[in-house]
Design an enzyme around this catalytic site. Structure first.
Site, PDB file in Angstrom:
ATOM      1  N   GLU A 266      10.216  -5.518   2.147  1.00  0.00           N
ATOM      2  CA  GLU A 266       8.901  -4.925   2.382  1.00  0.00           C
ATOM      3  C   GLU A 266       8.613  -4.096   1.142  1.00  0.00           C
ATOM      4  O   GLU A 266       9.339  -3.140   0.860  1.00  0.00           O
ATOM      5  CB  GLU A 266       8.989  -4.051   3.620  1.00  0.00           C
ATOM      6  N   CYS A 300       3.389   2.770   1.195  1.00  0.00           N
ATOM      7  CA  CYS A 300       3.010   1.462   0.660  1.00  0.00           C
ATOM      8  C   CYS A 300       1.730   0.982   1.324  1.00  0.00           C
ATOM      9  O   CYS A 300       1.030   0.134   0.789  1.00  0.00           O
ATOM     10  CB  CYS A 300       4.132   0.463   0.831  1.00  0.00           C
TER      11      CYS A 300
HETATM   12  C1  UN1 Z   1       6.121   2.189   3.387  1.00  0.00           C
HETATM   13  O1  UN1 Z   1       5.300   3.027   3.047  1.00  0.00           O
HETATM   14  O2  UN1 Z   1       7.132   2.004   2.675  1.00  0.00           O
HETATM   15  O3  UN1 Z   1       1.902   1.923   8.320  1.00  0.00           O
HETATM   16  C2  UN1 Z   1       6.012   1.353   4.598  1.00  0.00           C
HETATM   17  C3  UN1 Z   1       2.431   2.775   7.610  1.00  0.00           C
HETATM   18  C4  UN1 Z   1       3.915   2.769   7.429  1.00  0.00           C
HETATM   19  C5  UN1 Z   1       4.242   2.297   6.050  1.00  0.00           C
HETATM   20  C6  UN1 Z   1       5.683   2.102   5.842  1.00  0.00           C
HETATM   21  N1  UN1 Z   1       4.550   1.959   8.436  1.00  0.00           N
HETATM   22  O4  UN1 Z   1       1.786   3.623   7.030  1.00  0.00           O
END
Ligand code: UN1
Length: 512
Positions: A266, A300
């Site tokens: 991810e 992210c």
């Molecule tokens: C990350 O920022 O590495 O939906 C992933 C969201 C979080 C993001 C996680 N689940 O903002």
């Protein structure tokens, strides 16, 4: 609000110092000792951790390999019960975890509280899914005289490499998914959040996960991460972090003359929000503020680019500047703070360099005020917004509180979508519109993992908005979704000729 205050007091009672190190049975040597300080005030020492050295990593791999058969044959109901118990214990001990998320990772109090909730959600969700998927073999129809069964088991040794921006939720999410599916796990936390990873691992051990089944190896990528990913005993890696690191892990796994390992990655995003002129400017601004600046933009999923239709652009930009002037940047332990520090000097330097380039090539819309007294000793970076001439001046993911704004004309929607798709990333997308046909058109033609309409585009909820992207943003399957555990499993069939003497074995009974 009273509840929030009570939680803040509970958290602020935990001041450390914390100590941490590898959790690897039988390890005898040590790597360097690393001092941990608070990103919001570098004078504040939080504790130290001992990094794993190469011999410790080797010991962890040997332990994990030896424990594999035992763990995958341990009934899934018992594996799940341990994870469910860990969720309860996490909630009971939340004060310390909130404190660590605030102090070590610089997360605001509401973000830290949400992180505890998300971690507990992952534990319970994967426990439930594991019972459903791994509980009983599926009987498949076949000719008379034979039985056929399909069943799932762990793949073997799994490595979890987790990020500092969700140091508890993603750490626990990776580990609990791999464990629930019957894998032994070696967890390598981000260096910046080794203390949290250590306390989280202890929580899982206290809940009954054996110490050779879940091991913890803090340290840097070149030493610890590389030693793990080049080892032939590793059956899979689950990783959250940058696209560049995912490529490096993929190369390391591919270079082994060994089992073909799974990578679940991810990674980054260049996430856009598209707002058309039917949308309410107040709503757009509220949601883009949360999406771009909450967690200091260090998600992210965060919005990096706002595409606003030209008819409402001036109004939205004026309101955005007004809202940004109200942001409070400072100590994340204070309930009045909106934006805490960025994680470290390196992260800040990249943002400063980007802002210097934007100051020349783009038009600054706003920069949030920063109180020098509150921010002098930490790695703070004031949120900024710029109006940019074209999307292509953003040549990389910007991981912090910087929003870029572009105007578009009604006839240009297909080109806007093409530009977004051309970035190659495909993580989140925000849409603001009150026209169903426009929403439908955008949702059909963009390639993103998580599309959010008329709301913010962060904070995916486990089991409700399974999270993850495609292309440069990751491999899938989505974390917190019904297909995630399948990727951690091997599928096997067992065919038995029941006309032969003694051929009545059934996994349905072997499993008990
Ligand atoms: C990350 O920022 O590495 O939906 C992933 C969201 C979080 C993001 C996680 N689940 O903002």
């Amino acid at each position: 609000d009273n509840e929030l205050k009570a939680l803040a007091d509970e958290a602020n009672a935990h001041q450390g110092p914390w100590t941490a190190g590898p959790l690897v049975p039988g390890a005898t040597s040590q790597g360097p000792t690393v001092e941990v300080t608070d990103p919001s005030d570098r004078r504040r020492r939080l504790g130290t951790y001992v990094a794993a050295d190469e011999a410790t990593v080797q010991q962890a791999l040997a332990n994990a390999h030896a424990a594999q058969d035992r763990w995958s044959n341990f009934p899934v109901a018992n594996r799940a019960a341990m994870l469910e118990y860990a969720a309860e214990q996490l909630e009971a001990r939340r004060g310390e975890f909130i404190a660590l998320c605030v102090r070590e990772a610089g997360k605001s109090l509401p973000d830290a509280i949400a992180e505890i909730r998300e971690a507990a959600d992952f534990l319970r969700y994967y426990a439930t899914m594991a019972k459903r998927l791994f509980g009983e073999p599926i009987a498949l129809p076949g000719p008379t005289g034979e039985t056929n069964q399909l069943f799932l088991e762990g793949r073997g040794v799994f490595v979890g490499i987790s990020p500092w921006n969700f140091p508890l939720a993603i750490f626990i999410g990776q580990v609990s998914a791999a464990l629930a599916a019957g894998n032994t796990v070696i967890a390598k936390p981000a260096e910046q959040t080794s203390l949290i990873g250590y306390v989280a691992t202890q929580l899982l051990h206290d809940a009954g996960i054996p110490k050779d089944v879940l091991q913890f190896v803090p340290g840097d990528g070149p030493t610890v991460g590389a030693a793990l990913t080049r080892d032939p005993r590793v059956a899979g890696v689950v990783f959250t972090g940058s696209t560049e690191t995912a490529w490096a892990i993929n190369r390391a796994l591919a270079a082994r003359k060994a089992q073909i390992a799974i990578l679940i990655a991810e990674t980054g995003g260049q996430n856009a929000m598209i707002a058309d002129s039917s949308a309410l400017p107040e709503q757009i601004v509220k949601d883009v503020m949360a999406s771009a600046f909450q967690s200091a933009g260090q998600r992210c999923s965060a919005a990096r680019v706002l595409y606003v239709q030209e008819d409402i652009a001036d109004k939205v930009i004026t309101m955005l500047a007004g809202a940004m002037a109200e942001l409070k940047v400072g100590d994340p332990a204070l309930l009045s703070t909106d934006v805490g520090p960025v994680i470290d000097e390196d992260a800040k330097a990249i943002l400063v360099a980007h802002a210097e380039r934007m100051d020349k090539e783009a038009k600054k819309i706003a920069e949030a005020p920063m109180d020098p007294a509150a921010t002098a000793h930490g790695t703070f970076f004031a949120p900024r917004a710029y109006e940019i001439p074209t999307l292509s001046i953003l040549d990389r993911e910007i991981f912090g509180p910087v929003l870029h704004v572009l105007r578009w004309k009604a006839s240009e929607l297909p080109q806007v979508i093409e530009k977004i798709n051309e970035t190659g990333y495909g993580l989140t997308l925000g849409v603001h519109s009150r026209i169903d046909a426009t929403i439908d058109y955008i949702a059909r033609h963009t390639r993103v993992g998580n599309c959010y309409v008329n709301r913010n585009q962060i904070g995916a909820v486990v089991g409700v908005q399974p999270f993850g992207g495609e292309g440069l943003s990751g491999t899938g399957p989505k974390a917190g979704g019904p297909h995630y555990l399948l990727r951690f499993a091997s599928e096997r069939t067992l065919t038995i000729n029941t006309t032969a003497a003694g051929g009545n074995a059934s996994l349905l009974t072997i499993g008990e």
